[in-house]
Design a protein around this motif. Structure first.
Motif, PDB file in Angstrom:
ATOM      1  N   PHE A  84      -9.091  -6.310   3.340  1.00  0.00           N
ATOM      2  CA  PHE A  84      -9.420  -7.104   2.151  1.00  0.00           C
ATOM      3  C   PHE A  84      -9.180  -6.281   0.882  1.00  0.00           C
ATOM      4  N   LEU A  85      -9.634  -5.045   0.890  1.00  0.00           N
ATOM      5  CA  LEU A  85      -9.443  -4.191  -0.282  1.00  0.00           C
ATOM      6  C   LEU A  85      -7.974  -3.878  -0.512  1.00  0.00           C
ATOM      7  N   PHE A  86      -7.225  -3.665   0.581  1.00  0.00           N
ATOM      8  CA  PHE A  86      -5.804  -3.366   0.429  1.00  0.00           C
ATOM      9  C   PHE A  86      -5.058  -4.517  -0.231  1.00  0.00           C
ATOM     10  N   PHE A  87      -5.299  -5.745   0.212  1.00  0.00           N
ATOM     11  CA  PHE A  87      -4.515  -6.859  -0.312  1.00  0.00           C
ATOM     12  C   PHE A  87      -5.188  -7.539  -1.502  1.00  0.00           C
ATOM     13  N   GLU A  88      -6.349  -8.129  -1.282  1.00  0.00           N
ATOM     14  CA  GLU A  88      -6.986  -8.873  -2.367  1.00  0.00           C
ATOM     15  C   GLU A  88      -7.431  -7.957  -3.496  1.00  0.00           C
ATOM     16  N   GLY A  89      -7.839  -6.745  -3.147  1.00  0.00           N
ATOM     17  CA  GLY A  89      -8.218  -5.784  -4.184  1.00  0.00           C
ATOM     18  C   GLY A  89      -7.035  -5.391  -5.048  1.00  0.00           C
TER      19      GLY A  89
ATOM     20  N   TYR B  82      -3.620  -8.852   7.910  1.00  0.00           N
ATOM     21  CA  TYR B  82      -2.893  -7.832   7.131  1.00  0.00           C
ATOM     22  C   TYR B  82      -2.310  -6.770   8.062  1.00  0.00           C
ATOM     23  N   ALA B  83      -3.087  -6.293   9.019  1.00  0.00           N
ATOM     24  CA  ALA B  83      -2.614  -5.267   9.950  1.00  0.00           C
ATOM     25  C   ALA B  83      -1.561  -5.827  10.894  1.00  0.00           C
ATOM     26  N   ARG B  84      -1.711  -7.094  11.302  1.00  0.00           N
ATOM     27  CA  ARG B  84      -0.726  -7.696  12.194  1.00  0.00           C
ATOM     28  C   ARG B  84       0.589  -7.958  11.471  1.00  0.00           C
ATOM     29  N   VAL B  85       0.529  -8.413  10.214  1.00  0.00           N
ATOM     30  CA  VAL B  85       1.754  -8.689   9.458  1.00  0.00           C
ATOM     31  C   VAL B  85       2.532  -7.396   9.213  1.00  0.00           C
ATOM     32  N   LEU B  86       1.830  -6.326   8.876  1.00  0.00           N
ATOM     33  CA  LEU B  86       2.504  -5.048   8.644  1.00  0.00           C
ATOM     34  C   LEU B  86       2.951  -4.387   9.944  1.00  0.00           C
ATOM     35  N   GLY B  87       2.436  -4.841  11.066  1.00  0.00           N
ATOM     36  CA  GLY B  87       2.817  -4.249  12.352  1.00  0.00           C
ATOM     37  C   GLY B  87       2.289  -2.833  12.508  1.00  0.00           C
ATOM     38  N   LEU B  88       1.063  -2.607  12.082  1.00  0.00           N
ATOM     39  CA  LEU B  88       0.467  -1.272  12.184  1.00  0.00           C
ATOM     40  C   LEU B  88       0.206  -0.949  13.641  1.00  0.00           C
ATOM     41  N   ARG B  89       0.656   0.226  14.076  1.00  0.00           N
ATOM     42  CA  ARG B  89       0.507   0.606  15.473  1.00  0.00           C
ATOM     43  C   ARG B  89      -0.592   1.637  15.686  1.00  0.00           C
ATOM     44  N   VAL B  90      -0.720   2.581  14.787  1.00  0.00           N
ATOM     45  CA  VAL B  90      -1.677   3.670  14.976  1.00  0.00           C
ATOM     46  C   VAL B  90      -2.879   3.496  14.062  1.00  0.00           C
ATOM     47  N   VAL B  91      -2.638   3.216  12.799  1.00  0.00           N
ATOM     48  CA  VAL B  91      -3.716   3.005  11.843  1.00  0.00           C
ATOM     49  C   VAL B  91      -4.346   1.650  12.137  1.00  0.00           C
ATOM     50  N   ASN B  92      -5.654   1.609  12.233  1.00  0.00           N
ATOM     51  CA  ASN B  92      -6.350   0.373  12.580  1.00  0.00           C
ATOM     52  C   ASN B  92      -7.417   0.079  11.526  1.00  0.00           C
ATOM     53  N   PRO B  93      -7.004  -0.482  10.368  1.00  0.00           N
ATOM     54  CA  PRO B  93      -7.997  -0.781   9.334  1.00  0.00           C
ATOM     55  C   PRO B  93      -8.838  -1.986   9.726  1.00  0.00           C
ATOM     56  N   GLY B  94     -10.087  -1.969   9.341  1.00  0.00           N
ATOM     57  CA  GLY B  94     -10.977  -3.086   9.611  1.00  0.00           C
ATOM     58  C   GLY B  94     -10.775  -4.203   8.602  1.00  0.00           C
TER      59      GLY B  94
END
Length: 146
Positions: free
Chosen positions: A40-45, A23-35
């Motif tokens: 899982f909560l962001f997408f599947e939730g 999820y973080a790689r697809v969005l290309g997050l540079r600073v925010v580093n969600p675990g």
């Protein structure tokens, strides 16, 4: 997004990029580093919440696609804002950062208090109790009132 810019101020080293959640790689997050759990909560939730709302007929079935996309847009927006904050903080000169740290450090210690004996005229403050005379109701050392 160029590789040179990414390595200059990003918080995630390039060799650790492959261990990040998809999820973080697809969005290309540079600073925010969600675990992993947060991804899982962001997408599947979001998908599960949208499906429950659709099953309860509170929203249409399009919400199953729109809600996770909206969450992803907000996460990416949060990452962009965090990147701007990191860049602007890097532009602050070291002298200003030191001055800010100095002003924000709490000072713990003792304050010196100078006692002024003549601040209240005619009143003497003592720590000893005042002795009272039992017979006439006057205090020791003071004349009785007429």
């Amino acid at each position: 997004m160029s590789g040179a810019l990414r390595g200059s101020w990003a918080t995630i080293p390039a060799d650790e990029e492959r261990y990040r959640p998809l999820y973080a790689r697809v969005l290309g997050l540079r600073v925010v580093n969600p675990g992993g759990v947060l991804c899982f909560l962001f997408f599947e939730g979001a998908v599960a919440l949208a499906a429950l709302l659709a099953l309860a007929e509170l929203v249409t079935w399009w919400a199953v696609l729109i809600l996770p996309a909206t969450v992803a847009v907000m996460v990416k927006f949060n990452d962009m804002v965090a990147a701007m904050v990191v860049r602007s903080a890097a532009l602050v000169p070291e002298q200003e950062r030191d001055r800010f740290r100095q002003q924000m450090q709490p000072v713990v210690g003792r304050a010196r208090v100078d006692w002024i004996t003549h601040s209240v005229p005619g009143v003497v403050v003592t720590a000893e109790p005042v002795a009272r005379a039992a017979s006439d109701g006057t205090e020791t050392g003071r004349p009785a009132r007429p």
